[in-house]
Design a protein around this motif. Structure first.
Motif, mmCIF file in Angstrom:
data_model
loop_
_atom_site.group_PDB
_atom_site.id
_atom_site.type_symbol
_atom_site.label_atom_id
_atom_site.label_comp_id
_atom_site.label_asym_id
_atom_site.label_seq_id
_atom_site.Cartn_x
_atom_site.Cartn_y
_atom_site.Cartn_z
ATOM 1 N N GLN A 5 -40.455 -63.104 -19.628
ATOM 2 C CA GLN A 5 -41.198 -61.823 -19.982
ATOM 3 C C GLN A 5 -42.359 -62.271 -20.824
ATOM 4 N N ILE A 6 -42.012 -63.000 -21.700
ATOM 5 C CA ILE A 6 -43.139 -63.378 -22.792
ATOM 6 C C ILE A 6 -44.275 -64.184 -21.795
ATOM 7 N N GLN A 7 -43.840 -65.018 -20.984
ATOM 8 C CA GLN A 7 -44.879 -65.872 -20.101
ATOM 9 C C GLN A 7 -45.705 -64.872 -19.347
ATOM 10 N N ALA A 11 -49.723 -63.813 -20.001
ATOM 11 C CA ALA A 11 -50.791 -64.059 -18.893
ATOM 12 C C ALA A 11 -51.713 -62.610 -18.533
ATOM 13 N N LEU A 12 -50.640 -61.699 -18.436
ATOM 14 C CA LEU A 12 -51.222 -60.267 -18.044
ATOM 15 C C LEU A 12 -52.120 -59.787 -19.197
ATOM 16 N N ASP A 13 -51.845 -60.011 -20.364
ATOM 17 C CA ASP A 13 -52.371 -59.359 -21.413
ATOM 18 C C ASP A 13 -54.092 -59.865 -21.505
ATOM 19 N N LYS A 14 -54.109 -61.252 -21.129
ATOM 20 C CA LYS A 14 -55.184 -62.233 -21.155
ATOM 21 C C LYS A 14 -56.070 -61.483 -19.986
ATOM 22 N N ALA A 27 -51.528 -57.217 -8.687
ATOM 23 C CA ALA A 27 -50.654 -58.256 -9.042
ATOM 24 C C ALA A 27 -50.261 -58.785 -7.757
ATOM 25 N N VAL A 28 -50.627 -60.045 -7.413
ATOM 26 C CA VAL A 28 -50.156 -60.691 -5.995
ATOM 27 C C VAL A 28 -48.851 -61.007 -6.304
ATOM 28 N N THR A 29 -47.821 -60.634 -5.555
ATOM 29 C CA THR A 29 -46.245 -60.778 -6.046
ATOM 30 C C THR A 29 -45.718 -61.676 -4.605
ATOM 31 N N LYS A 30 -46.418 -62.026 -3.792
ATOM 32 C CA LYS A 30 -45.885 -62.773 -2.798
ATOM 33 C C LYS A 30 -45.202 -64.096 -3.027
ATOM 34 N N ASN A 31 -43.957 -64.271 -2.729
ATOM 35 C CA ASN A 31 -43.158 -65.541 -2.943
ATOM 36 C C ASN A 31 -42.393 -65.371 -4.400
ATOM 37 N N PHE A 32 -42.737 -64.374 -5.028
ATOM 38 C CA PHE A 32 -42.377 -64.229 -6.378
ATOM 39 C C PHE A 32 -40.973 -63.356 -6.435
ATOM 40 N N SER A 42 -42.412 -53.207 -16.057
ATOM 41 C CA SER A 42 -42.123 -52.711 -17.098
ATOM 42 C C SER A 42 -43.112 -52.985 -18.097
ATOM 43 N N LEU A 43 -44.231 -53.777 -17.696
ATOM 44 C CA LEU A 43 -45.567 -54.005 -18.494
ATOM 45 C C LEU A 43 -46.609 -52.878 -18.013
#
Ligand SMILES: *Cc1c(COP(=O)(O)O)cnc(C)c1O
Length: 222
Positions: A5-7, A11-14, A27-32, A42-43
């Motif tokens: 979650q922190i990671q 990255a998202l905040d940046k 957010a490209v979520t393929k393979n995740f 949640s973010l």
């Protein structure tokens, strides 16, 4: 918060601080895994991009209903029904036969399917040799767009492109911006540009991207 979650949050905040006003982050979520999508949700993320129908279908089942799903993978006729039933946007439209089928399915489902026209941004010498790259060639763009605009179940919203890897992306982004102008003359609402991935999204935004599609810069390598 868990380490993951922190990671993801950092990255998202940046990325979020770098977004130009009005630019939509996908957010490209393929393979995740679904757990990563739940963290993104949640973010506050509500735009998710997927490349394969089976993965898209599994994930839409598992996640809340207020997500906009963006399909950006290669289209196959036998997968179109499942895609149209869940996708808010299709980014990878580059064949008329698929467009006709999508239009038919959308009308049957009582919706209009929003689509971007995918353009092949490879320089001519590469595009002519390697036919495996997706997208309509720029020279064929206007005629293609005209036939799409006749389909009542499809709403063309703009253009999409993937800049050639390990080359300057600027000429491709310039092409995309010019084609968007051509499209606007035919379809006054179709002003979106979906371009920019983790390696080139800052440049894409300089060239007018309205939708950027980021995987690894948010979720890491996989
Ligand atoms: C995988 C993919 C992305 C995201 O790529 P990253 O480099 O991980 O940001 C964007 N667009 C398309 C079409 C993709 O297939």
């Amino acid at each position: 918060m868990s380490a993951r979650q922190i990671q993801i949050k950092s990255a998202l905040d940046k990325v979020r601080t770098e977004l130009k006003p009005g630019v939509e982050l996908i957010a490209v979520t393929k393979n995740f895994p679904i757990s990563d999508l739940e963290i993104l949700y949640s973010l506050g993320e509500r735009q998710f991009g997927e490349n394969r129908e089976n993965e898209l279908s599994l994930k839409t089942e598992a996640l809340p209903k207020d997500i906009n799903w963006h399909f950006q993978g290669t289209l196959q006729s036998n997968k179109l029904r499942a895609i149209v039933s869940v996708a808010s946007y299709i980014h990878s439209l580059d064949e008329l036969r698929h467009a006709s089928k999508i239009s038919e399915l959308a009308l049957e489902m009582g919706k209009k399917q929003s689509c971007f026209i995918q353009v092949n941004l490879d320089p001519d010498e590469i595009a002519n040799q390697e036919s495996n790259r997706s997208g309509i060639k720029p020279a064929k763009f206007v005629a293609f767009a005209q036939s799409l605009l006749e389909l009542s179940g499809v709403e063309i919203v703009g253009v999409m492109g993937v800049a050639p890897l390990d080359k300057d992306p600027r000429p491709g982004f310039e092409t995309l911006r010019n084609l968007k102008e051509e499209l606007l003359k035919m379809a006054p609402g179709a002003g979106y540009i979906s371009s920019g991935m983790s390696g080139d999204y800052q440049i894409a935004m300089e060239y007018g991207a309205t939708h950027i599609r980021l995987g690894s810069s948010i979720l890491g390598q996989r």
